[in-house]
Design an enzyme around this catalytic site. Structure first.
Site, PDB file in Angstrom:
ATOM      1  N   ASP A 131     -17.154  39.065 -25.138  1.00  0.00           N
ATOM      2  CA  ASP A 131     -17.899  38.450 -24.049  1.00  0.00           C
ATOM      3  C   ASP A 131     -17.905  39.312 -22.802  1.00  0.00           C
ATOM      4  O   ASP A 131     -18.918  39.404 -22.104  1.00  0.00           O
ATOM      5  CB  ASP A 131     -17.307  37.076 -23.726  1.00  0.00           C
ATOM      6  CG  ASP A 131     -18.135  36.314 -22.706  1.00  0.00           C
ATOM      7  OD1 ASP A 131     -19.339  36.137 -22.942  1.00  0.00           O
ATOM      8  OD2 ASP A 131     -17.580  35.902 -21.676  1.00  0.00           O
ATOM      9  N   HIS A 157     -20.109  43.584 -20.477  1.00  0.00           N
ATOM     10  CA  HIS A 157     -20.130  43.919 -19.056  1.00  0.00           C
ATOM     11  C   HIS A 157     -19.363  45.193 -18.708  1.00  0.00           C
ATOM     12  O   HIS A 157     -19.908  46.108 -18.088  1.00  0.00           O
ATOM     13  CB  HIS A 157     -19.551  42.763 -18.239  1.00  0.00           C
ATOM     14  CG  HIS A 157     -20.304  41.480 -18.382  1.00  0.00           C
ATOM     15  ND1 HIS A 157     -21.682  41.413 -18.336  1.00  0.00           N
ATOM     16  CD2 HIS A 157     -19.874  40.204 -18.567  1.00  0.00           C
ATOM     17  CE1 HIS A 157     -22.061  40.154 -18.481  1.00  0.00           C
ATOM     18  NE2 HIS A 157     -20.989  39.411 -18.632  1.00  0.00           N
TER      19      HIS A 157
END
Length: 496
Positions: free
Chosen positions: A243, A248
């Site tokens: 995630d 990111h």
């Protein structure tokens, strides 16, 4: 006079318009663009969801969302009244091909009344399992191509491993070309992440130091003090590694470590980010234990209150093996960064909410001062992404007095105090970019695949070996093994 970009004539279609993302982020961002007079008169929004609503009912719901979630923007009735006239709604199930025929008619109608020029941006604010069906539904109604431009914004996650990411890409490409697909990563829309490029390539004093000769190591931290906040059923299918680190932090790392691009054009910048990601050294299965740590928080008492462990959160399997914390050591095999460790970590239920990049430089080659020198103060460049965006440079200076005593001091730059104006939200920036056709801050398919190639070997080993969870208490900085991973190389995690 500052140049302000404006949204051209077009329609924005939001699939999942009744979901949290649309209400908390997308509509407040669009309202702010309207507030700043960035939207053209020929702009329209079409919300799509299964709930039967009229245009007026949809407008009322979105007004409530804008009032509630536009934290730093006043609600101006005159601005809202004009903006609300651009909002429309189509009810339907994304599995029903009739929805797309109805959408086509609505877009034709809006094109005639709002003068949108046939330009459409489709935004998939839905469950990931619906990305491919929606794209294929748009293709069935020939909505992927028209006389105006057509683009598709896809939210994360981009697959759950390398194979599924490639499959999803192939499914999207049956309707939309790669140049039409915009994979959104809201971290890349944050001001400090964008400022990395300006900081590195707009100044002549830092770039000569940005290499293995001067940089000792780099730490990238994304810490959250909260737990899964009611998203347990979703989160246990992803975890911190997939995630946060895949989606990111590897993109942030690529922005920090990429080579200078020949220009600031989208493909030129993305080529260099992609090249960096492909240069990450693959972690072999027998190296995972030393270079990657998984964690899961257990129950604890934080701030005078009892806090549940991850396995006690609603919607989470009591035997869940999902990592709520992940820390990884990556190396980049190129001439600039060979031998420099990049430490990435992300976790939930840590002591504070903070996202930052800390670049530690090598010590001076010779210690010439005999006085009391604080040896715990290496030169550090810290780029703060949230909650307070800014940049800090730490160096040693002489302490006032008669002796030569050195102490670390900091020079700080803060966005709010330096510019005296608000920073746009990440979604304001990224929506504006997609609507004007600037893909610089969007993730390309080759970058997605390179990121999966970096984390998938870790994922596979963790899946096969299992974990002794929970291994850190809520409110602490993660498992002890994470500290040991750095200590083995003579480093330690910075406490933000």
């Amino acid at each position: 006079m500052r140049f302000e970009r404006r949204v051209p004539e077009c329609a924005l279609v939001i699939f999942g318009a009744n979901g949290d993302l649309a209400k908390r982020k997308l509509l407040p961002a669009l309202y702010r663009l309207a507030y700043d007079r960035r939207l053209s008169a020929g702009f329209a929004v079409v919300g799509i969801s299964r709930t039967p609503l009229s245009d007026e009912q949809f407008r009322a719901k979105m007004q409530e969302a804008v009032r509630r979630f536009s934290e730093d923007t006043e609600f101006a009735p005159d601005v809202w009244e004009t903006f609300a006239r651009s909002l429309f709604y189509v009810a339907g199930d994304v599995a029903d091909l009739g929805l797309y025929r109805g959408l086509g008619k609505k877009l034709t109608e809006i094109e005639q009344t709002r003068q949108t020029g046939g330009n459409v941006l489709f935004y998939l604010s839905t469950q990931p399992s619906q990305y491919a069906p929606v794209a294929q539904g748009l293709g069935s109604a020939t909505l992927g191509q028209n006389r105006g431009w057509r683009r598709l914004v896809v939210e994360k996650p981009f697959g759950h491993d390398l194979a599924s990411a490639r499959t999803l890409s192939e499914q999207l490409h049956t309707v939309f070309s790669e140049s039409q697909v915009y994979r959104i990563d809201h971290y890349l829309g944050k001001e400090t992440v964008q400022n990395i490029l300006a900081f590195r390539f707009g100044n002549g004093i830092f770039e000569p130091l940005w290499n293995r000769r001067y940089v000792n190591h780099v730490q990238i931290t994304a810490a959250e003090s909260i737990g899964v906040e009611g998203r347990g059923s979703y989160y246990q299918e992803a975890g911190a590694l997939a995630d946060m680190i895949h989606n990111h932090l590897l993109q942030v790392m690529a922005t920090i470590a990429m080579e200078p691009s020949a220009s600031f054009r989208a493909d030129s910048v993305r080529d260099e980010r992609s090249k960096l990601l492909r240069s990450i050294r693959p972690i072999k299965p027998d190296e995972v234990r030393e270079n990657a740590v998984a964690g899961q928080y257990g129950p604890s008492r934080v701030g005078g209150a009892d806090v549940p462990g991850f396995r006690q959160e609603p919607g989470v399997d009591p035997q869940s093996e999902t990592n709520s914390y992940a820390a990884v050591t990556f190396f980049v095999d190129n001439w600039r960064w060979a031998g420099v460790p990049f430490y990435l970590r992300s976790g939930k239920r840590l002591p504070k909410r903070v996202t930052e990049i800390a670049i530690q430089f090598n010590a001076a080659p010779l210690a010439i001062f005999d006085g009391d020198t604080d040896s715990t103060g290496p030169n550090l460049l810290i780029l703060r992404i949230q909650p307070e965006e800014g940049i800090s440079l730490r160096f040693l200076s002489k302490r006032p007095g008669t002796g030569m005593t050195l102490r670390p001091v900091s020079m700080d730059f803060n966005y709010g105090s330096s510019f005296g104006e608000r920073s746009p939200s990440a979604y304001e920036t990224l929506l504006l970019d997609a609507l004007i056709g600037d893909a610089t801050l969007y993730t390309r398919q080759d970058m997605v695949e390179a990121s999966w190639a970096a984390v998938e070997p870790i994922q596979n080993v963790w899946r096969e070996t299992g974990h002794a969870f929970p291994n850190y208490a809520a409110g602490t900085w993660g498992p002890a093994e994470s500290d040991a991973m750095l200590v083995r190389r003579g480093h330690r995690w910075r406490k933000p």
